[in-house]
Scaffold this motif. Structure first.
Motif, PDB file in Angstrom:
ATOM      1  N   ILE B 336       9.032 124.605 -45.829  1.00 25.89           N
ATOM      2  CA  ILE B 336       7.612 124.748 -45.512  1.00 25.89           C
ATOM      3  C   ILE B 336       7.306 124.019 -44.217  1.00 25.89           C
ATOM      4  N   LEU B 337       7.770 122.771 -44.140  1.00 23.42           N
ATOM      5  CA  LEU B 337       7.512 121.991 -42.932  1.00 23.42           C
ATOM      6  C   LEU B 337       8.049 122.717 -41.705  1.00 23.42           C
ATOM      7  N   LEU B 338       9.224 123.241 -41.869  1.00 19.09           N
ATOM      8  CA  LEU B 338       9.855 123.909 -40.745  1.00 19.09           C
ATOM      9  C   LEU B 338       9.020 125.081 -40.259  1.00 19.09           C
ATOM     10  N   SER B 339       8.580 125.876 -41.224  1.00 17.13           N
ATOM     11  CA  SER B 339       7.848 127.060 -40.780  1.00 17.13           C
ATOM     12  C   SER B 339       6.493 126.673 -40.201  1.00 17.13           C
ATOM     13  N   LEU B 340       5.886 125.638 -40.756  1.00 21.68           N
ATOM     14  CA  LEU B 340       4.620 125.188 -40.186  1.00 21.68           C
ATOM     15  C   LEU B 340       4.836 124.694 -38.757  1.00 21.68           C
ATOM     16  N   GLN B 341       5.902 123.947 -38.598  1.00 27.32           N
ATOM     17  CA  GLN B 341       6.167 123.391 -37.281  1.00 27.32           C
ATOM     18  C   GLN B 341       6.445 124.488 -36.284  1.00 27.32           C
ATOM     19  N   LYS B 342       7.146 125.495 -36.748  1.00 24.97           N
ATOM     20  CA  LYS B 342       7.493 126.610 -35.874  1.00 24.97           C
ATOM     21  C   LYS B 342       6.228 127.268 -35.339  1.00 24.97           C
ATOM     22  N   VAL B 343       5.319 127.488 -36.266  1.00 35.12           N
ATOM     23  CA  VAL B 343       4.074 128.143 -35.872  1.00 35.12           C
ATOM     24  C   VAL B 343       3.325 127.272 -34.871  1.00 35.12           C
ATOM     25  N   LEU B 344       3.316 126.001 -35.175  1.00 33.06           N
ATOM     26  CA  LEU B 344       2.538 125.090 -34.341  1.00 33.06           C
ATOM     27  C   LEU B 344       3.094 125.024 -32.926  1.00 33.06           C
ATOM     28  N   SER B 345       4.390 125.106 -32.833  1.00 33.90           N
ATOM     29  CA  SER B 345       5.000 124.951 -31.516  1.00 33.90           C
ATOM     30  C   SER B 345       5.101 126.276 -30.764  1.00 33.90           C
ATOM     31  N   ASP B 346       4.581 127.315 -31.368  1.00 32.97           N
ATOM     32  CA  ASP B 346       4.662 128.610 -30.715  1.00 32.97           C
ATOM     33  C   ASP B 346       3.335 128.907 -30.031  1.00 32.97           C
ATOM     34  N   PRO B 347       3.269 128.764 -28.709  1.00 33.63           N
ATOM     35  CA  PRO B 347       1.977 128.928 -28.039  1.00 33.63           C
ATOM     36  C   PRO B 347       1.476 130.366 -28.051  1.00 33.63           C
ATOM     37  N   VAL B 348       2.356 131.297 -28.346  1.00 28.80           N
ATOM     38  CA  VAL B 348       1.936 132.701 -28.344  1.00 28.80           C
ATOM     39  C   VAL B 348       1.071 133.021 -29.563  1.00 28.80           C
ATOM     40  N   ARG B 349       1.297 132.248 -30.576  1.00 26.81           N
ATOM     41  CA  ARG B 349       0.536 132.508 -31.806  1.00 26.81           C
ATOM     42  C   ARG B 349      -0.960 132.323 -31.566  1.00 26.81           C
ATOM     43  N   PRO B 350      -1.759 133.097 -32.250  1.00 23.77           N
ATOM     44  CA  PRO B 350      -3.194 132.911 -32.088  1.00 23.77           C
ATOM     45  C   PRO B 350      -3.644 131.582 -32.684  1.00 23.77           C
ATOM     46  N   LEU B 351      -4.813 131.176 -32.294  1.00 25.00           N
ATOM     47  CA  LEU B 351      -5.297 129.870 -32.732  1.00 25.00           C
ATOM     48  C   LEU B 351      -5.484 129.792 -34.233  1.00 25.00           C
ATOM     49  N   CYS B 352      -5.811 130.930 -34.825  1.00 28.95           N
ATOM     50  CA  CYS B 352      -6.024 130.869 -36.276  1.00 28.95           C
ATOM     51  C   CYS B 352      -4.724 130.521 -36.995  1.00 28.95           C
ATOM     52  N   SER B 353      -3.612 130.940 -36.433  1.00 26.60           N
ATOM     53  CA  SER B 353      -2.333 130.566 -37.027  1.00 26.60           C
ATOM     54  C   SER B 353      -2.108 129.076 -36.888  1.00 26.60           C
ATOM     55  N   HIS B 354      -2.432 128.564 -35.712  1.00 21.23           N
ATOM     56  CA  HIS B 354      -2.278 127.131 -35.501  1.00 21.23           C
ATOM     57  C   HIS B 354      -3.158 126.359 -36.455  1.00 21.23           C
ATOM     58  N   TYR B 355      -4.355 126.889 -36.608  1.00 22.55           N
ATOM     59  CA  TYR B 355      -5.269 126.252 -37.556  1.00 22.55           C
ATOM     60  C   TYR B 355      -4.618 126.187 -38.932  1.00 22.55           C
ATOM     61  N   GLY B 356      -4.040 127.309 -39.317  1.00 25.55           N
ATOM     62  CA  GLY B 356      -3.378 127.355 -40.617  1.00 25.55           C
ATOM     63  C   GLY B 356      -2.293 126.311 -40.714  1.00 25.55           C
TER      64      GLY B 356
END
Lengths: 745, 686
Positions: B336-356
């Motif tokens: 879980i941590l890994l996937s959260l971190q992945k999303v967070l470090s991916d600037p292409v992702r939309p902000l709502c994903s980062h929020y998540g």
């Protein structure tokens, strides 16, 4: 012996056919009937000519035996006809009849009293034994004694071991190239010596002999050895089927001339009469000129109950080519298409211009003449079906090793009663299952439900002139996804749809084959003749004829409108376990528990081919679509490929770990699919297997082929099921592979 | 009419005269059998073969005599012998014939039916009464080597008047499935079996239909009812796969917030149902929930849709699943941590994903925030700042989203600061409780290092072992060098980002500032203390108490769970507690990691500086591993103790030197793995 049997059967067949006009009054298929009859006199004339010409006393005896058999069964008319045909004086009949009254009664007492003799011994009383019955009147089991008497010679039982080990020592000392060939002698010799010991009541010696030498035998004889080891008394020899096989047939060995000379010289030098006698009496040594065979060559061909096939047995010409398809003009215009659509046929796309169907085929030089076997005429519905078939064929997927078929699995759920047989119609619209609880169930695989025809009263109300009369006769109230057919009183071991999908055949343990109508879902005919469990049955590819084979070691050819068989194919030494029609309907292949496959000519009932090489009972057969090749699968888990024209084994496919119950070639013959008890479907590259064939003259002449072990290259895929033995395989017209089996949790 | 007398099925004499499967028996002397036909076989009395090795069964003469006696015939010995031999032969013959029936029925198992057919065809009376499919229990009588099949009496009246009439078995049917497409692969992956719902019992099937319909339907009242039932029904275990399958449908309804919400509620109900053992389905549920948290749902395109709430709810649900069922799947936390971190470090992702990702981390506890979010913040801040500083109209929507993320981060770090401060103050006053994360201190089963913490490389590796997943896939976050940032540094860093927005305030004065440096020291002191109890080998047995304490650790970790789990290891079943303990172990290890790191246990990236700075205690340390190993690996291992007398030149000694010795301390076999397990087992109850 085989020849004698063949003749006898012939004669009987003729008698049967001749009686047909008297006993059979069906008018359904009159045209076919007439054609059939017109054909049969030809064959019988041929057979009839040969008989008086042969004129041997043996033949005479056979004839008498048959006559007696007919009389015994109150077929006096047939007997009379046969007598006249054979040109025997009338008093022969009376004389022998009077003579044979004793054995006749004895025989009936036998069956009534229910002697402990196994079922098979009774079969032999009535079939091959019948031939000898007249000569040995007064005995209750004449045949057994005749054969057993061969063992009555008294050698010193203690010396048997010495003899055998002496020979063993000799064979071990010969040159390598001869050793493999001469080693073939071991097994039959061992068996016969053991039986002699047992017959002469030397039980302990027999046991010792068995203990000492049974380990030396080839592993594929294990099954037979087990039977043998259970037999320790003279009384047991009576009515043991395996024994009967051994005694009634000579074990055939193929040995090169050099090796044979070597053996002969040795035995004569040593004055080893005991062994020499056995070889003379019980073995048939087929001597050939040329190189001795290697061990692997021998192993590939041996393993059957009675040794290899004699080379002459596979010399007859087999017309393996396909019959010319009747020309049917394809209705390519749209009107027909729409008309069909109205009939509710699931056709959406317009058919493409058909190129494959219209190619004018020249007569195949290897094909039998079109009228060799009279075939039923095509009905309108058959033509329609042919058209459908051609249309489907244009959409067929071309299979190749890199383009394997998709597999659909039909799983029979909740089949607690035991699924024993499955068949799928050629157009894959219906699937039927035979069950151990004596029922046959038919399912519709398409959304079209199964309907019965209306009752007679309702049918009267129908406007018979209307175009859709075929639709109107169906009773919609009876529509259901599946129908159950009740009638058998034993497990149903074989089922087969007729090509036109209006009939279904089922064979059962109760000794009957039943014909069911798929319009009324009722039983039309019960064909009685086998008297013992019928293991398999199959419709001919053109309908009308069908073949059945069972525990009585005989395969029978029937026509649906005859309640008696048209032909009896006798020759197998054990149960006929599976039967298949050649695509041109002129031949029938039968597999047996004696581990041989035989190909029979439907025209004259002769055995045209004997294939040996399997090491276990054969349970699956499949002809390639071009009719040239035959594939067989057995309990040994191997698939063997045979060239029918040359009578050769051309391939061995190893991979399965359990009995193979189903084999099927793809529609174009590129892929062979095999389904097994080991819960797998395997696909093999049939094209490659047949292409790699080297058929030089020597191979063709001697039938000794050197098989390369390339199963792994030919195996294209192994597909696991979910705990479901695969008992049926079927390629749809578009080359989708359907597999079926019952889930066994 | 009333049936008066009891009709009881008498076991007939006949039924006892059953020949059963062939047994090896003693064979008598040879004799010629004259009996050609045996009507009934018998094998009740059987003795084991003592003479020769034979491949088939034999019936002894005694059995025959016994049989004859039971029918009232007296047999002479020689007659019995003859009969016995013949019976054997006939039996073998029948067996051989019957195998043919088996083969043609395409079965592997020889049934009584097959044998009966063989008998019938050889004109022998069939054996009735053994047609049942289930196996016949053979029983033996002690004296006399007698085996028999139990033939119980059946009360026909009871049977006839029974009210629970069994239904006939299901109808035979044919089902088709595409097994292999173009000769490749199973089209239908194992496990997803929506069609198989039909094979469930009628009641269950109806329940399944009703519940799914109610939950996904219109009526909110019905939905509530269904959810409540799902939460409390004890009989729906069989349906679990199907519900999980339904829930996995989130991916197909990502445009419909309402449906997503309902499905999440369904997850919650399933998770809360105490009768359900979720097993490996947890993974599937988690992935569905993660989908709702992290994915740029189709529904979030429309700014009017309140997908933020959905993400919040899903995040809460995630932490709930994790704290209650995280033990069922190993490595779940790190995945879980890994996937959260992945999303967070991916600037292409939309902000709502980062929020998540941020709310997800927040929900997983302040440790997660500290581990993932905080180190990542500087990098992320730049991006966010850019968004927030863009005042163009076209950016308005994105900026609004950016503020959402900003808010979420703020909430997360505030909590982080608060909890960290709390934990430090606790450890400061607790003494024994050096670090809430490393409960080790409380009981003294752990590395005790006066002056020199055991800088075992294998040990630190194992500590990192879990995080090493993260390292491997972690984009840019230097886990290896990660070490807890002291609170003031953290605070000042955060303050630089958020300024006065931070609700938590600390003084930046020296008092506080000097506190963190002392923490490791305190910690070390604390560690030294429990040396006494450690020496006592009996301590292992006290462990259950210890784990009861441990169970609370999630809360100390700052989990969103409000009430501590019942410290009821003794009360719960052994299996469950075993499973639990693994979660405890994991969560503990993850938390103790930080504790140990702070004690200078990190790999030798900065070792020297740390050791030098922390050299204060006597140069010796003892090392104790106690307790039994968890699980089956090494049960009941005695605690053992090793004391190192450290040399005076210790400061010069790099910690690596000990790394070589440590495996010897543990076990000789596989040092690293041993260490892993023994380290983990330190605090385990079982």
């Amino acid at each position: 012996m085989a020849a004698v049997q063949g003749n006898m059967v012939d004669a009987k067949d003729e008698a049967d056919i001749k009686t047909e006009p008297v006993s059979d009054g069906f008018g359904n298929n009159h045209a076919n009937d007439a054609r059939l009859l017109s054909a049969s006199p030809g064959s019988s004339a041929a057979a009839g000519n040969s008989k008086p010409a042969a004129g041997a006393p043996e033949d005479q005896q056979t004839l008498l035996a048959v006559l007696q058999f007919l009389r015994k069964n109150k077929l006096s008319e047939s007997a009379e006809i046969l007598r006249r045909e054979a040109g025997l004086p009338e008093e022969v009949l009376d004389l022998k009849g009077g003579d044979s009254a004793g054995p006749g009664q004895g025989g009936s007492a036998d069956t009534d009293g229910g002697d402990a003799s196994s079922l098979l011994s009774r079969v032999t009383v009535s079939t091959p034994g019948g031939a000898k019955a007249p000569t040995k009147a007064g005995e209750d089991q004449p045949d057994v004694n005749v054969v057993l008497s061969a063992y009555s010679q008294q050698g010193d039982p203690a010396l048997y071991e010495v003899y055998y080990s002496g020979l063993k020592k000799f064979i071990e000392s010969v040159l390598d190239c001869h050793r493999a060939e001469l080693s073939q002698v071991f097994y039959p010799l061992f068996v016969h010596m053991y039986l002699e010991l047992v017959y002469n009541n030397h039980e302990s010696e027999a046991k010792a002999f068995f203990e000492k030498f049974s380990g030396d035998q080839e592993c594929y004889y294990e099954e037979d050895l087990r039977v043998l080891s259970s037999l320790t008394k003279k009384e047991h020899m009576r009515g043991n089927e395996t024994l009967l096989d051994f005694r009634t047939s000579k074990f055939v060995l193929r040995i090169s001339r050099d090796s044979y000379q070597l053996l002969k010289r040795h035995l004569q030098e040593r004055q080893n009469n005991q062994i020499w006698n056995i070889i003379q009496e019980h073995l048939y040594i087929d001597i050939f000129d040329g190189m001795p065979r290697s061990k692997s060559q021998i192993d590939a061909m041996s393993g059957s109950l009675a040794g290899e096939a004699k080379r002459e047995a596979n010399k007859a010409k087999v017309y393996y080519g396909l019959l010319k398809e009747p020309e049917i003009e394809l209705p390519l215009d749209d009107e027909d298409e729409e008309a069909e659509n109205e009939e509710g046929k699931p056709k959406k796309k317009k058919p493409k211009k058909d190129s494959t169907g219209s190619k004018s085929k020249k007569q195949d030089p290897n094909a039998p003449s079109q009228t060799r076997i009279p075939l039923p005429e095509l009905k309108d519905s058959d033509k329609l079906d042919k058209i459908m078939y051609m249309k489907e064929a244009t959409k067929r997927i071309r299979l190749a090793p890199d383009n394997l078929p998709s597999i659909c699995f039909y799983t029979f759920l909740n089949a607690y009663q035991g699924l024993t047989a499955v068949d799928v119609t050629d157009d894959s619209s219906l699937i039927a299952g035979g069950f151990a609880d004596s029922t046959v169930r038919v399912w519709s695989v398409t959304p079209k439900k199964l309907r019965k025809v209306k009752t007679a009263a309702d049918l009267n109300l129908i406007d018979k002139e209307s175009d859709d009369v075929l639709e109107r006769i169906m009773d919609d109230k009876t529509a259901s996804e599946s129908k159950c057919l009740y009638g058998h009183s034993g497990p149903v071991y074989g089922i087969s749809f007729s090509p036109d999908r209006t009939y279904l055949l089922s064979s059962s343990e109760d000794g009957t084959v039943r014909l069911w109508s798929l319009l009324t879902f009722t039983c039309l005919v019960g064909y009685k003749g086998h008297n013992y469990p019928v293991w398999d049955t199959q419709f001919s590819p053109y309908g009308y004829y069908f073949v059945s084979g069972g525990h009585d070691r005989v395969a029978r050819l029937w026509a649906t409108d005859h309640h008696q068989p048209l032909r009896m194919f006798a020759g197998h030494l054990a149960d006929v376990t599976c039967t298949r029609f050649h695509p041109n309907a002129n031949y029938v292949a039968t597999g047996s528990s004696d581990r041989t496959i035989r190909l029979w000519d439907v025209l004259n009932g002769n055995c045209a081919r004997i294939f040996t090489g399997h090491k276990g009972p054969i349970h699956a057969l499949a002809f390639s679509p071009n009719g040239k090749f035959l594939a067989s699968g057995a309990t040994d888990g191997r698939v063997l490929l045979w060239d029918i024209g040359h009578g050769l084994m051309v391939g061995e496919l190893k991979g399965h770990t359990d009995t193979i119950y189903s084999l099927r070639f793809s529609r174009d013959g590129e892929i062979l699919a095999s389904g097994s008890m080991d819960n797998t479907v395997r696909l093999w590259d049939a094209m490659k297997a047949f292409d790699d064939l080297e058929t030089d003259d020597f191979t063709t002449a001697t039938g000794h082929i050197h098989l390369q072990d390339n199963s792994q290259e030919l195996l294209l895929g192994t597909y696991m099921t979910k705990s479901t033995p695969v008992i049926h395989l079927h390629f749809t017209r578009r080359n989708l592979l359907l597999a079926a089996g019952a889930y066994n949790p | 009419a009333v049936v008066r007398h009891n009709v009881v099925c008498e076991p007939s004499i006949n039924s006892k005269r059953r020949r059963r499967k062939r047994r090896k028996v003693k064979k008598e002397e040879e004799s010629c059998s004259v009996f050609s036909r045996i009507k009934s076989f018998c094998v009740t009395h059987v003795t084991m073969a003592d003479r020769e090795e034979r491949r088939f069964a034999e019936v002894s003469r005694d059995s025959i005599k016994l049989m004859a006696e039971s029918t009232g015939v007296d047999l002479a010995d020689d007659v019995a012998a003859l009969l016995a031999e013949d019976v054997c032969y006939r039996l073998r013959e029948a067996a051989q014939t019957s195998s043919q029936f088996m083969r043609h029925a395409k079965r592997r198992k020889l049934t009584v039916e097959d044998l009966n057919r063989a008998l019938r065809w050889s004109n022998v009376e069939a054996v009735c009464g053994y047609g049942a499919q289930d196996v016949l229990p053979f029983r033996s009588v002690k004296e006399g080597e007698l085996f028999f099949v139990e033939d119980r009496e059946i009360n026909l009246i009871e049977l006839a008047l029974a009210t629970n009439i069994p239904k006939g078995c299901a109808e035979t049917m044919v089902r088709v499935n595409v097994a292999y497409l173009d000769g490749k692969g199973n089209v239908e992956p194992q496990g997803t079996v929506p069609t198989a719902v039909q094979t469930l019992s009628d009641d269950l099937l109806r329940y399944y239909q009703q519940v799914t319909r109610a939950i996904l339907g219109e009526d909110p009242h019905l939905m509530k009812m269904a959810l409540l039932d799902l939460q409390s029904n004890s009989k729906i275990a069989a349906l679990l796969p199907y519900f999980v399958y339904v829930i996995s449908g989130v991916k197909s309804v990502s445009h419909d917030l309402e449906q997503l919400n309902r499905l999440l509620h369904m997850v919650k109900s399933l998770v809360q149902n105490p009768y359900l053992y979720l097993g490996s389905y947890v993974r599937s549920l988690v992935s569905s929930v993660m989908y709702c948290i992290l994915e740029p749902l189709a529904a979030s395109i429309n700014p009017l849709n309140d997908h933020w709430t959905l993400r919040d709810y899903a995040a809460l649900l995630l932490s709930h699943i994790f704290w209650t069922h995280g033990d069922l799947v190993s490595g779940l936390y790190h995945q879980i941590l890994l996937s959260l971190q992945k999303v967070l470090s991916d600037p292409v992702r939309p902000l709502c994903s980062h929020y998540g990702a941020v709310v997800g981390l927040h929900a997983l506890g302040w440790k997660a925030v500290e581990r993932v979010l905080f180190p990542h913040l500087p990098a992320y801040w730049a991006n966010l700042q850019a968004v927030l500083d863009d005042y163009s109209v076209s950016n308005a929507q994105v900026k609004a989203d950016g503020h959402k993320v900003y808010g979420a981060i703020l909430v997360a770090v505030e909590r982080l600061l608060k909890m960290k401060a709390l934990s430090l103050s606790q450890s400061a006053e607790g003494g024994a409780n050096a670090q809430p994360g490393s409960v080790a201190g409380s009981m003294g089963y752990r590395v005790s290092s006066p002056g020199l913490s055991p800088p075992s490389e294998p040990l630190s590796e194992t500590v990192l072992g879990i995080a090493s997943h993260l390292q491997a896939g972690g984009a840019g976050c230097p886990w290896e060098e990660w070490s807890p940032v002291p609170l003031p540094a953290m605070y000042s860093e955060l303050y630089s980002f958020f300024g006065d927005s931070l609700a938590v305030r600390f003084s930046t004065g020296p008092g506080f500032g000097s506190y963190p440096p002392c923490a490791p020291a305190c910690f070390r002191e604390a560690r030294k203390e429990p040396l006494g109890p450690v020496a006592n080998p009996d301590t292992a047995r006290k462990m259950p108490q210890l784990t009861a304490n441990l169970n609370i650790s999630p809360r100390q970790d700052g989990s969103p769970r409000t009430d501590p789990p019942p410290p009821s290891l003794a009360a719960t079943g052994a299996g469950r507690s075993l499973a639990r303990s693994s979660s405890v172990q994991r969560s503990r290890s993850s938390s103790s990691r930080s504790g140990q790191r702070s004690a200078g246990l990190s790999r030798d990236v900065f070792p020297k500086a740390r050791f030098i700075s922390s050299q204060s205690g006597p140069p010796a340390f003892s090392f104790v591993i106690g307790g039994r190993q968890m699980g089956r690996r090494c049960q009941g291992r005695r605690p053992f103790q090793t004391t190192f007398a450290s040399t005076s030149s210790l400061p010069a000694n790099p910690p690596r030197a000990y790394a070589h010795k440590l495996p010897v301390i543990g076990r000789v076999g596989k040092p690293v793995r041993r260490w892993t397990s023994s380290h983990y087992s330190l605090y385990l109850p079982l």
